[in-house]
Structures are given as C-alpha cells and as structure tokens.
Design a protein around this motif. Structure first.
Motif, PDB file in Angstrom:
ATOM      1  N   CYS A 264       5.248   3.059  -9.426  1.00 38.64           N
ATOM      2  CA  CYS A 264       4.119   3.519  -8.596  1.00 38.64           C
ATOM      3  C   CYS A 264       3.435   2.329  -7.917  1.00 38.64           C
ATOM      4  CB  CYS A 264       3.119   4.290  -9.455  1.00 38.64           C
ATOM      5  SG  CYS A 264       1.749   4.949  -8.504  1.00 38.64           S
ATOM      6  N   CYS A 267      -0.766   2.233  -8.596  1.00 37.82           N
ATOM      7  CA  CYS A 267      -1.388   1.758  -9.839  1.00 37.82           C
ATOM      8  C   CYS A 267      -0.568   0.625 -10.463  1.00 37.82           C
ATOM      9  CB  CYS A 267      -1.517   2.906 -10.825  1.00 37.82           C
ATOM     10  SG  CYS A 267       0.055   3.603 -11.322  1.00 37.82           S
ATOM     11  N   CYS A 275       1.327   9.301  -9.696  1.00 36.99           N
ATOM     12  CA  CYS A 275       2.533   9.219 -10.536  1.00 36.99           C
ATOM     13  C   CYS A 275       2.371  10.058 -11.812  1.00 36.99           C
ATOM     14  CB  CYS A 275       2.835   7.760 -10.881  1.00 36.99           C
ATOM     15  SG  CYS A 275       1.493   6.918 -11.726  1.00 36.99           S
TER      16      CYS A 275
HETATM   17 ZN   LIG Z   1       0.488   5.547 -10.236  1.00 39.11          ZN
END
Ligand SMILES: [Zn+2]
Length: 340
Positions: A264, A267, A275
C-alpha cells in the motif's frame, strides 16, 4: 407688441429654452412654441398689420431676422444633441481591446486514458507491442481456447453477459491472447488494454471496467522473468519503494498461477482504509501460460513457454489520482474530472 425690447426679450427666452432642451423631441417642442403657426414669433408677425405703416417694414424685418436667428440656434442645438447621443451610444458599447480575454475552458484526458497511456508507453519501452480485440467475443476466444471449462463458475450467467448467437461481452482482455497468438510463431510480446464486462454492480464494482493484459512467449521463459517485468512495472507506477506479493492461486489459463498485490502506497504497509488494514492492495493475476492454451493457438508447448498477467486499470487510476470512489471515474462529472 411693437418695441424692439419685446423682440429682445422673446429672443432671450428662445435662447434659454433652446439651451435647456435636452432631447430632440423637447427641442422640436421649443421650436414650435416660437416659430410654429401659433408660436410667439408668428403671432408677432401677424400683429404687424395693426401697426402704423411706417413701423411695419422695420418690425417685420426684425421679426424675420429673429426667426432666422432662432432657426439657427435650433439647428445648432439639434446637431449638438445628435452628436452627444452618438457619443453616449459609443460610450455605452465601449470595447477595451487591451483587456485580457475570458478564454474557453480547456479539456483534459480522462484519468483512465492517462493511466492507460502511461502503462502502454512503459511496456512499449520493454519491447511489447499493442494488440486489440473486440468487446463482443466468441465463446472460443473468451473461454474455450483459454482452457476455461464449460462448468467453470466464471461462465455463469451471474458473471457473464451473454449475447445472441453464442457471443459474450468479453469478461477479460485475455481474448486478445488467443487472437494475437493464433497463426503467429514466437518469440513475441504483446500488451492489450480495453473495456471488459462482468455481471456485477455494487459500490466497489462496475459492470464495465478497464483491464490491461500482457503476455510474452519465447524459449526458456520462466516465472522469474514474469516477476522481473511486473516489479519494474510496479516501480514505474508506484515508485521505487513499492513491493510486490505473489499469492498462489488457480486460473484455468495459467499454470502455475498467482494473485498479485502491491504494498500500500498510502500507509507504506502499516495498514489503512484503502488496503483494509492489510498493508497490501490487490492488483491482478498472473502466471505461466497453460500449455493447453499455447496448443490451442498451434504453438509448440514443448519448445515454447510464456507468461501472462492482467490487472484493472480503474483502481490503479484511483490510486494515482487519489480518487475516493469508483463512481467518480464513470459519472462524467466535469467538476470532478476537471480537478484531475
Ligand atoms: Zn494502506
């Protein structure tokens, strides 16, 4: 009324009245009040008959002169009024050609088109050429030749749009694999993009979406080649820090097969809404082309191997442009698209 002082007063009154007339109509009325049939000057001239004979000539001459004088003032005033009316009209429609123009809004490419072009140009740089296939496809090219058996769930009417005459709306861009490989001798590498259709409508899915498909066939092609190409592709799209994850899966047209995730980018793997807190985002599927698929395209599966992969373009575009909802891609709202 015979004295020249009367005439002087009358002239003075006419001069003032004419100067006060602020429009053509008002001026005509002023003129009538002095020179018209019942006007003051006309009255004066009519009165001449009652004057003593020796005065008639002098007064008549003076009155006629006054008449010409007033006519002259009226003409002058009329011209001045017309000139100022023209000036007013010009001023009202004043056009400053030095002002900047307002311009027309300029359009831009749809995010899906932008991402598609970027993907195609990446693969072009790796020697892949672009192939096309129809959206209305035969059962053979969409299912049978891809080793999808008649009882496979993806053939279910719950998943596939069936048309008259045994045709379907293609459920993936893999139909292009069959069309491109049939009648050709390896080595070759192709890419295909376009619309695909599934019987699925929910906030997270659209019955029409976009896919990109790539495949390469040559001697001594391995799963390692596939991973190398996909990692380069992922880094090109999401940056050098991105990781890929291959999860073993089963597809009829590849063996072995894997589902593909990327780490992802929002993040950095810590977990977020995008995600589903897993740190990974599903991207697509891939694998080594099943020997049966090669054989159905008359390619010697003992001598040649190939890999294939496919992924959705829409979700990639959402990530690239930070578009929160899938519907923003398809509603055609120019207020949204104009920001991208
Ligand atoms: Zn994420």
């Amino acid at each position: 009324m015979s004295g020249s002082s009367d005439l002087d007063a009358l002239l003075e009154a006419a001069r003032e009245a004419i100067a006060r007339a602020d429009a053509t109509q008002a001026l005509l009325e002023v003129r009538a009040s002095f020179l018209g049939r019942k006007g003051s000057v006309s009255e004066l001239l009519r009165g001449i008959g009652s004057l003593p004979a020796e005065e008639r000539g002098r007064v008549g001459q003076a009155a006629n002169e006054a008449k010409r004088t007033i006519e002259g003032w009226v003409a002058e005033r009329k011209e001045a009024l017309e000139r100022s009316a023209t000036d007013d009209a010009l001023a009202a429609h004043h056009l400053d050609v030095t002002l900047p123009g307002t311009g027309s809004p300029s359009g831009s490419l749809h995010p899906i088109t932008q991402v598609t072009r970027e993907m195609v140009s990446f693969f072009a740089s790796m020697g892949f050429s672009l192939e096309e296939g129809p959206e209305v496809e035969t059962d053979w090219n969409n299912f049978e030749a891809l080793n999808i058996p008649p009882d496979h769930p993806s053939r279910d009417e719950q998943d596939t749009f069936y048309l008259e005459g045994g045709h379907v709306l293609r459920t993936h861009t893999s139909n292009v694999q069959i069309r491109a490989m049939t009648g050709r001798t390896p080595p070759f590498r192709f890419i295909a993009t376009g619309r695909v259709y599934r019987h699925d409508l929910s906030p997270r899915h659209s019955p029409m979406f976009h896919q990109i498909e790539g495949f390469l066939v040559d001697e001594r092609v391995t799963f390692g080649d596939l991973k190398g190409v996909l990692l380069a592709f992922g880094r090109h799209l999401f940056g050098d820090d991105v990781s890929l994850r291959f999860r073993a899966n089963h597809f009829p047209f590849t063996e072995p097969s894997a589902e593909l995730d990327y780490s992802c980018t929002l993040c950095a793997g810590k977990g977020c809404k995008v995600c589903s807190d897993s740190g990974w985002v599903e991207w697509g599927g891939c694998g080594m082309i099943h020997p049966k698929v090669l054989e159905r395209c008359d390619i010697d599966s003992e001598r040649y191997q190939g890999f294939a992969f496919g992924m959705g373009i829409d979700r990639t575009a959402m990530r690239r442009f930070n578009i929160p909802h899938l519907r923003h891609l398809f509603e055609g709202d120019l207020r949204v698209l104009g920001q991208l």
